[in-house]
Design a protein around this motif. Structure first.
Motif, short mmCIF file in Angstrom:
data_model
loop_
_atom_site.label_atom_id
_atom_site.label_comp_id
_atom_site.label_asym_id
_atom_site.label_seq_id
_atom_site.Cartn_x
_atom_site.Cartn_y
_atom_site.Cartn_z
N GLY A 313 0.82 -1.21 0.00
CA GLY A 313 0.00 0.00 0.00
C GLY A 313 0.85 1.26 0.00
N VAL A 315 2.12 2.92 2.43
CA VAL A 315 3.10 2.98 3.53
C VAL A 315 2.83 4.23 4.39
N ASP A 317 2.45 4.61 7.60
CA ASP A 317 3.21 4.85 8.84
C ASP A 317 4.47 5.68 8.56
P1 NAD Z 1 1.12 -0.99 3.51
O1 NAD Z 1 1.47 -2.08 2.54
O2 NAD Z 1 1.21 0.39 3.01
O3 NAD Z 1 2.05 -1.14 4.80
C1 NAD Z 1 2.04 -2.29 5.65
C2 NAD Z 1 3.34 -2.35 6.49
O4 NAD Z 1 4.40 -2.78 5.63
C3 NAD Z 1 3.74 -0.99 7.05
O5 NAD Z 1 4.33 -1.17 8.31
C4 NAD Z 1 4.77 -0.48 6.06
O6 NAD Z 1 5.73 0.39 6.62
C5 NAD Z 1 5.42 -1.78 5.56
N1 NAD Z 1 5.80 -1.66 4.13
C6 NAD Z 1 4.99 -1.79 3.05
N2 NAD Z 1 5.67 -1.59 1.91
C7 NAD Z 1 6.93 -1.31 2.28
C8 NAD Z 1 8.10 -0.99 1.54
N3 NAD Z 1 8.09 -0.89 0.20
N4 NAD Z 1 9.25 -0.76 2.23
C9 NAD Z 1 9.29 -0.86 3.56
N5 NAD Z 1 8.19 -1.17 4.31
C10 NAD Z 1 7.04 -1.37 3.69
O7 NAD Z 1 -0.36 -1.33 4.01
P2 NAD Z 1 -1.34 -0.53 5.01
O8 NAD Z 1 -0.56 0.25 6.01
O9 NAD Z 1 -2.31 -1.54 5.47
O10 NAD Z 1 -2.13 0.47 4.06
C11 NAD Z 1 -1.78 1.84 3.86
C12 NAD Z 1 -2.72 2.42 2.81
O11 NAD Z 1 -2.47 1.80 1.54
C13 NAD Z 1 -4.21 2.24 3.10
O12 NAD Z 1 -4.89 3.45 2.86
C14 NAD Z 1 -4.65 1.18 2.10
O13 NAD Z 1 -6.00 1.35 1.70
C15 NAD Z 1 -3.71 1.44 0.95
N6 NAD Z 1 -3.46 0.24 0.09
C16 NAD Z 1 -3.44 0.43 -1.25
C17 NAD Z 1 -3.16 -0.63 -2.10
C18 NAD Z 1 -3.17 -0.39 -3.58
O14 NAD Z 1 -3.39 0.71 -4.04
N7 NAD Z 1 -2.92 -1.38 -4.38
C19 NAD Z 1 -2.87 -1.89 -1.57
C20 NAD Z 1 -2.86 -2.04 -0.18
C21 NAD Z 1 -3.16 -0.97 0.66
#
Ligand code: NAD
Length: 403
Positions: A313, A315, A317
């Motif tokens: 997503g 990211v 945080d």
């Molecule tokens: P996320 O994948 O953004 O993050 C989940 C965890 O994994 C976090 O702790 C983050 O820091 C870590 N992480 C993810 N990708 C990383 C990277 N490339 N490098 C280092 N660490 C990484 O998921 P979330 O926090 O559940 O969602 C955040 C937002 O993203 C929400 O608004 C959600 O709706 C959206 N989202 C969008 C998609 C898409 O557009 N395809 C998919 C999933 C979530």
């Protein structure tokens, strides 16, 4: 190609990458940009999403940054008119989504979860995602099917699908369908990819219990036997499956994903099973940053539409940390692998004279990222506390590209 912009930390990082890795070396003036951040969707009454879908149909090579599907809280915070729906559903419908391909990203000189590649095909349509439902009380539930053209009052031409008695005070009742026409396209896509990557294919369903899943398996098997079996046998990729395409029950597949860390296999599954199994795959392979996510669709003229994205997503945080002026360390590999996929696909389908230059440049970019990870100069999710910040990692690769 079409470039879809998203939100938060991934948008910020991709802007750094565009400014420092791409723009100094590539002419991107023919890219079409669509901004799918919540505010842009809100102010255009979602016209921007419809435009992006139309552009994808026309151009057929799309890169998408992760987007936020706003919750009620985000609606209040951002002052939106409504909680706009997920753009992904609109894209899957608009581009006649067949499959979402999710594969392990391999880094030479570095061991991740799987030693050899694992390929995954998730049916892009049907199942629980678009289910109709209601919560009801005691009574009888009937599900009727009326063939196209038959009026609802013409019961004699209708088919009773199911009748059941409900005895509880409250029951959730659900209907959904699994379209089967495009499973043959999914099969061709999956088997040809497995053959090219030299991995053994498996088809995953729970058809032993969910009898209605038989149609997915039979279409996969018929396509395999008619077009691929001999080629897989010649390539010696069916040694562990008795020379035939093997079916795996989905609960067994969850275990095999953990046991088969040698890799070298592919799995094709229904939509929901694929959703779950690919998250497991991502965890075993160390990070969602090491898995691709490509939507394969079909234009009305039969040509293939490919949309490339990272599997994670926005990211959020790290975005909050960034806004608080704290250091962040976003691993951009999944995002950049998607960008490379879209750039190479765009070059291939438009047959531009610069195709080989685009392939050379993007291959070099991938090599520099992999090398940084392999020598411990990656981001902190993989390289530990000594790893680089988001900005330093971008600068390191920018320097290598400039040199
Ligand atoms: P996320 O994948 O953004 O993050 C989940 C965890 O994994 C976090 O702790 C983050 O820091 C870590 N992480 C993810 N990708 C990383 C990277 N490339 N490098 C280092 N660490 C990484 O998921 P979330 O926090 O559940 O969602 C955040 C937002 O993203 C929400 O608004 C959600 O709706 C959206 N989202 C969008 C998609 C898409 O557009 N395809 C998919 C999933 C979530």
């Amino acid at each position: 190609m079409v470039y879809i912009k998203g939100e938060e930390m991934t948008r910020y990082t991709m802007q750094l990458i565009l400014d420092k890795w791409i723009e100094p070396h590539m002419d991107t003036s023919s890219w079409e940009y669509y901004d799918l951040c919540c505010k842009s969707r809100d102010s255009s009454e979602d016209q921007v999403l419809r435009d992006a879908v139309e552009a994808g149909k026309r151009i057929k090579a799309i890169f998408k940054e992760p987007t936020v599907t706003p919750t009620e809280v985000q609606k209040q915070e951002l002052g939106l008119k409504q909680t706009w729906g997920s753009p992904n559903g609109a894209m899957r419908r608009g581009w006649n989504g067949i499959t979402i391909s999710r594969d392990t990203i391999m880094i030479e000189g570095m061991e991740l979860g799987y030693k050899k590649p694992v390929l995954f095909e998730r049916h892009a349509v049907g199942g629980e995602y678009s289910a109709g439902y209601a919560t009801v009380g005691k009574g009888e539930l009937r599900t009727m099917f009326y063939p196209k053209g038959v009026k609802t009052e013409d019961v004699s031409h209708a088919k009773m699908v199911d009748v059941r008695q409900l005895h509880d005070e409250a029951s959730a009742v659900v209907t959904y369908d699994n379209p089967l026409d495009n499973v043959v396209d999914l099969a061709h896509h999956f088997f040809s990819r497995c053959l090219k990557a030299r991995v053994t294919p498996y088809v995953v369903t729970k058809k032993t219990v969910f009898k209605w899943q038989e149609g997915f398996w039979t279409r996969m098997k018929e396509t395999f036997d008619e077009h691929y079996r001999e080629r897989f046998r010649e390539a010696e990729l069916l040694e562990n499956t008795g020379g035939e395409l093997r079916h795996l029950i989905s609960d067994a597949a969850t275990m095999q994903l953990i046991r088969w860390t040698e890799g070298g296999f592919g799995m094709a599954a229904h939509n929901y099973d694929g959703d779950m199994l690919t998250d497991e795959l991502a965890q075993i392979h160390r990070s969602p940053g090491f898995i691709t996510s490509n939507l394969i669709g079909k234009a009305p003229d039969g040509s293939i539409i490919k949309e490339f994205e990272a599997s994670h997503g926005t990211v959020s945080d790290m975005w909050l940390d960034h806004l608080d002026k704290e250091e962040t360390s976003l691993n951009p590999l999944g995002l950049v692998e998607a960008l490379i996929g879209a750039m190479q696909h765009a070059a291939a389908i438009t047959e531009v004279p610069e195709e080989s230059a685009i392939v050379d440049f993007t291959t070099k970019m991938r090599k520099f990222i992999h090398r940084a990870f392999a020598v411990g100069k990656g981001t902190r999710d993989i390289s530990g506390p000594e790893g680089l910040t988001t900005e330093d990692f971008v600068d390191l690769v920018a320097k290598a590209l400039a040199g």
